[in-house]
Design an enzyme around this catalytic site. Structure first.
Site, mmCIF file in Angstrom:
data_model
loop_
_atom_site.group_PDB
_atom_site.id
_atom_site.type_symbol
_atom_site.label_atom_id
_atom_site.label_comp_id
_atom_site.label_asym_id
_atom_site.label_seq_id
_atom_site.Cartn_x
_atom_site.Cartn_y
_atom_site.Cartn_z
ATOM 1 N N GLY A 9 37.957 40.807 38.996
ATOM 2 C CA GLY A 9 38.729 40.818 37.752
ATOM 3 C C GLY A 9 40.092 41.439 37.982
ATOM 4 C CB ALA A 10 42.791 42.239 35.606
ATOM 5 C CB ALA A 12 36.599 46.234 38.321
ATOM 6 C CG ASP A 132 38.003 44.744 27.093
ATOM 7 O OD1 ASP A 132 38.565 43.892 26.384
ATOM 8 O OD2 ASP A 132 37.863 44.604 28.321
#
Ligand SMILES: Nc1ncnc2c1ncn2[C@@H]1O[C@H](COP(=O)(O)OP(=O)(O)OP(=O)(O)O)[C@@H](O)[C@H]1O
Ligand SMILES: [Mg+2]
Length: 224
Positions: A9-10, A12, A132
């Site tokens: 991901g962005a 992790a 989130d």
């Protein structure tokens, strides 16, 4: 330890491995080169701590999250239970919407909306704000008729009893739902209905705040 990169991901990397024989996910937060190194370090450490703390707090209150097996603060890694044979709520909704007509899809998804609202009501009652809430951060495990809803990705979470923060939490979910999945207004209403039932004390104020936040969102888009 043998780790296989599974998703990136962005913020992790997600690895699959096993922890003393149990299927395990390792979530590693990596360095962001554009951030100042010491700021990056403290921000990352903060995210790891927030995530672990909220997962434990949720579990103590009957909200289903993966079991945390181990935390390595030096490498910013959380070792947690792999929720096996699960799908994200995002993929589940996409599948249902892709295989049924509109009315049928809504009927099928109603129990899920109820489960989401119920879970979030309990979570907010415990003053846990997720930070989130998207349909990728919820996992479903098991048959649709008898399935478990897992909440994940608590890196932006915090502990707060203000209705405003909870209202924003719901607003983030509403935006995520409506922008990723068409025709889900009715489902979000179901989410809210169940939320109010499970969070009987504070939900009126939270829904009031949600409406305020929506208005602000609209004004912002009108101004441009
Ligand atoms: N415990 C788990 N079991 C099964 N799948 C998982 C688990 N944790 C994460 N995943 C999968 O990996 C994806 C990414 O995980 P997660 O949402 O925690 O990270 P992220 O979105 O990259 O994190 P961040 O928002 O902190 O950058 C999830 O959407 C899910 O598909
Ligand atoms: Mg995520």
């Amino acid at each position: 330890m043998n780790m296989e990169l599974w998703k990136q991901g962005a913020e992790a990397k997600i690895y699959k491995t096993n922890f003393y024989g149990r299927p395990c996910i390792v979530k590693e937060r990596f360095t962001k080169s554009y951030r100042h190194p010491s700021l990056d370090k403290s921000l990352t450490a903060h995210r790891v701590k927030s995530e672990v703390r909220a997962m434990l707090r949720c579990r103590m209150n009957g909200i289903i999250t993966p079991t945390v097996y181990f935390v390595n603060m030096d490498s910013s890694c959380i070792y947690m239970e792999e929720v096996q044979d699960s799908v994200t709520v995002k993929d589940y909704i996409k599948n249902v919407q892709g295989s049924k007509d509109l009315a049928e899809a809504i009927e099928t998804l109603k129990p899920l909306a109820q489960a989401i609202g119920n879970t979030l009501g309990i979570m907010h009652k415990q003053n846990i704000v997720h930070g989130d809430l998207t349909t990728s951060n919820m996992l479903l495990q098991g048959k649709p008729s008898d399935c478990k809803l897992y909440l994940i990705d608590f890196g932006l979470s915090f502990f707060e009893n203000m209705s405003e923060d909870k209202g924003v939490d719901l607003y983030v979910l509403e935006r995520a739902l409506l922008s990723t999945h068409p025709n889900t207004e009715e489902l979000f209403n179901k989410v809210l209905e169940a939320y109010c039932k499970s969070n009987d004390t504070g939900s009126k104020e939270v829904v009031g705040k949600l409406e305020e936040v929506r208005m602000r969102g609209r004004k912002r888009t009108m101004v441009g």
